[in-house]
Design a protein around this motif. Structure first.
Motif: not given
Length: 681
Positions: A399-408, A415-426, A476-479
């Motif tokens: 649902s959220v492409q990896s490039d958006r995570v990379g931009l964050a 924090v924004g990158a983690v939440r994008l990473f955990f965006t669920p599929e339908e 940060t530690q999670a990444w």
């Protein structure tokens, strides 16, 4: 068919204007087989598991391993270690130039060398001819340098020229010619952990001059020191290690120094998913596995891997367990070092496209389809295709492409990158439920209990978030809990998307000819070529007005930069486009470094076009799969396309297309197919 997000990531800009056709891929796992081509040009599923050490002679001893009276090549390993396995510097006799170059060119090269021996420094060059095949070029470079270390190989693609290396001449005036030759072979081999010792030299002033020369010319590669032994002094040169390792006990050092290589065949598994399972079973970290490249999930793939701290015997004992999870291990053997990302020549593909049919309302006959396939394959074989990064680069299906995570991440919004990473599929699959629970509750512990065991990356992140919290520091530690190769994937995905958009804009606005300000490979001037990849440190040239008017370069030589902190941008409208594009995402002042995550993106240069090699194809009736029913031959043969292909009921069987071809590393078979078929797959 792809989602809209995928279509955006891969623009609809093609190179050829043939009609193409429709079809479906990856109906079955065996329809998409990817085999890595290693640095020697061999497919990893057919390469020999172990080569005879280059230093071994018929009596089991090595001339190169014997001590010399004046200078030596040594390895800082245990005395009991095999002197030849993966660490021996090849002798010049290991390469037969008459075979690689041909007898006449080899003799011409020998004559050229004789003319250099007694002359003053010269810029005289000799052309060895043109070598369109990249593997052949790499073999020529390697063979010439080993046979004649004082020569510099120069690439003016596809031509190779040789000239005298001025650094060699300067060193040979400071030490003996034999020492200079052996030193250059040592530098060329780049064997991890190796050292080279010059002959005894009790003249301190002279040693200082040699130290200064080596530091000036090779300081980034080597470190030097003088040492005393039995009343004499000599200079020892050692290849620099990457980083400064912490001190370890003898027992830890022995365990750390164990490396085991193997070929991994996996089915319907991501590379990182396979690594996570193997790491857990072997009791090591995922980061202890190294590989040359990531392979598709929905495919059968063969690739080389090296695991640290695991013996070959232990790996063999686990092979049966891994096979139950869709992973077959073969060619298991001990090696001396890990693999490096990108240490491959490319990949071989065996593909099947099913249910072929024309675009639109065209007549759906076998003859019509055969003509469409012949035209399409011929165009791509001759002209190549736009070298886009494929949808896999962006996390296809998410649902959220990896490039958006990379931009964050590039904006250091952890924090924004983690939440994008955990965006669920339908949908309500277990993974999406766990992701949805985390976003709704911020409870990493409960989300970890819901997350399937197979989702290694998500579980690694959730463990760290549970331990360190979900604030900026915890994120940060999670990444940091992910392997470096996984962390850097996301910023690379963003840069890849920008590159895809750039090449589409370049072709749309500047056309298919080379323009002033475009970047190309350097045509003139010396370029030392590393064994691993000719273009690892490309010399970039900016096309001039005159070169544009004279048509000096072709579109296949044009490069576009992948954004980073060391690249230069085109000196035409494309340069401004890059700046505007990055500014639109808030990256106008981006340094392309994320120091908190130990990420550095230097950038690189990627050719606009890619060309499949060794391309073969065949059309068959689907009902005849597995034997007979052939409709057409390979692309290099003319074929009569006259057959109706009807069944007893008067209906036509559907046609399937099989394709076999090689691509350079980082080129995508799905993009090649997309150019052939003129549709999103």
């Amino acid at each position: 068919m792809k989602q809209d997000s995928d279509a955006v990531n891969v623009p609809a800009c093609f190179l050829s204007n043939h009609e193409g056709f429709l079809g479906s891929i990856k109906n079955l796992i065996r329809d998409f087989v990817v085999t890595e081509i290693d640095i020697t040009g061999q497919r990893v599923n057919t390469a020999e598991a172990a080569q005879t050490p280059a230093c071994a002679s018929s009596d089991g001893h090595s001339a190169d391993c014997k001590k010399r009276s004046h200078h030596s090549v040594s390895l800082d390993t245990d005395e009991s270690a095999d002197c030849g396995v993966d660490v021996t510097i090849p002798s010049p006799g290991s390469f037969d130039l008459s075979v690689i170059l041909g007898q006449s060119v080899s003799e011409e090269l020998e004559h050229f060398v004789l003319t250099l021996k007694d002359e003053k420094p010269t810029k005289q060059e000799l052309s060895l001819g043109c070598f369109p095949d990249k593997t052949h070029r790499a073999n020529v470079h390697r063979a010439v340098r080993h046979r004649f270390p004082f020569l510099m190989t120069v690439t003016i693609q596809p031509e190779i020229r040789v000239r005298e290396d001025p650094d060699y001449r300067e060193l040979s005036q400071l030490v003996t010619e034999d020492e200079a030759e052996d030193f250059f072979r040592f530098i060329d081999a780049k064997v991890r952990g190796s050292s080279y010792t010059f002959g005894p030299d009790d003249d301190k002033d002279h040693r200082t001059v040699v130290h200064h020369f080596l530091s000036r010319k090779f300081g980034k590669l080597v470190e030097t020191k003088s040492f005393h032994d039995r009343g004499t002094t000599a200079i020892s040169v050692r290849l620099r290690e990457q980083g400064r390792p912490k001190k370890r006990t003898t027992e830890e050092r022995k365990e750390e120094d164990i490396y085991t290589a193997f070929t991994l065949c996996k089915e319907n598994l991501e590379t990182l998913e396979a690594i996570s399972y193997m790491a857990a079973a072997l009791g090591v970290l995922p980061s202890d596995f190294t590989y040359a490249g990531i392979k598709d999930k929905r495919a059968i793939t063969y690739q080389s891997m090296v695991v640290k701290k695991v013996s070959s015997q232990r790996l063999k004992e686990k092979a049966a367990e891994f096979e139950k999870r869709g992973m077959r291990l073969s060619q298991i053997r001990s090696v001396s070092e890990p693999l490096r990302l990108g240490r491959l020549q490319g990949n071989h593909f065996d593909l099947v496209v099913r249910d072929l049919r024309p675009h639109g309302a065209s007549a759906n006959t076998h003859t019509r389809l055969a003509a469409l396939v012949k035209e399409a394959v011929g165009n791509v074989e001759a002209r190549g295709f736009v070298n886009y990064y494929g949808p896999q680069r962006f996390g296809s299906g998410q649902s959220v492409q990896s490039d958006r995570v990379g931009l964050a991440l590039l904006k250091e919004d952890m924090v924004g990158a983690v939440r994008l990473f955990f965006t669920p599929e339908e949908g309500d699959d277990p993974q999406s439920q766990a992701k949805r629970h985390f976003l709704q509750t911020d409870n990493a512990k409960e989300s970890l209990a819901l997350m399937p065991l197979s989702k290694a990356r998500e579980r690694l992140m959730l463990r760290a978030l549970n331990r360190y919290g979900t604030g900026p520091d915890g994120c940060t530690q999670a990444w940091l809990n992910l392997p470096h190769s996984t962390r850097v994937f996301y910023p690379h995905a963003y840069c890849s998307r920008v590159w895809n958009e750039a090449v589409a804009h370049r072709l749309t606005t500047l056309g298919h000819s080379v323009r002033r300000g475009d970047l190309v490979w350097m045509r003139e001037g010396p370029k030392k070529v590393d064994d691993a990849a000719e273009a690892s440190s490309p010399q970039i040239h900016v096309v001039t007005d005159q070169e544009e008017q004279e048509g000096v370069y072709t579109l296949g030589q044009v490069l576009l930069p992948m954004p980073g902190n060391t690249v230069k941008y085109p000196e035409n409208a494309m340069g401004a486009w890059f700046q505007e594009r990055l500014a639109r995402d808030g990256l106008n002042d981006c340094r392309f470094r994320v120091s908190n995550l130990k990420l550095n993106l230097p950038g690189c240069y990627r050719p606009l076009l890619a060309v499949p090699r060794n391309l073969r194809y065949q059309l068959q009736r689907a009902s005849c799969e597995g034997g007979g029913g052939e409709v057409s031959g390979g692309s290099s043969r003319k074929t009569d396309w006259q057959l109706n292909g009807t069944t007893a009921e008067g209906k036509q069987d559907s046609l399937m297309l099989t394709l076999k071809f090689d691509l350079d590393s980082s080129c995508y078979a799905t993009i090649c197919l997309r150019e052939i078929m003129k549709c999103d797959l």
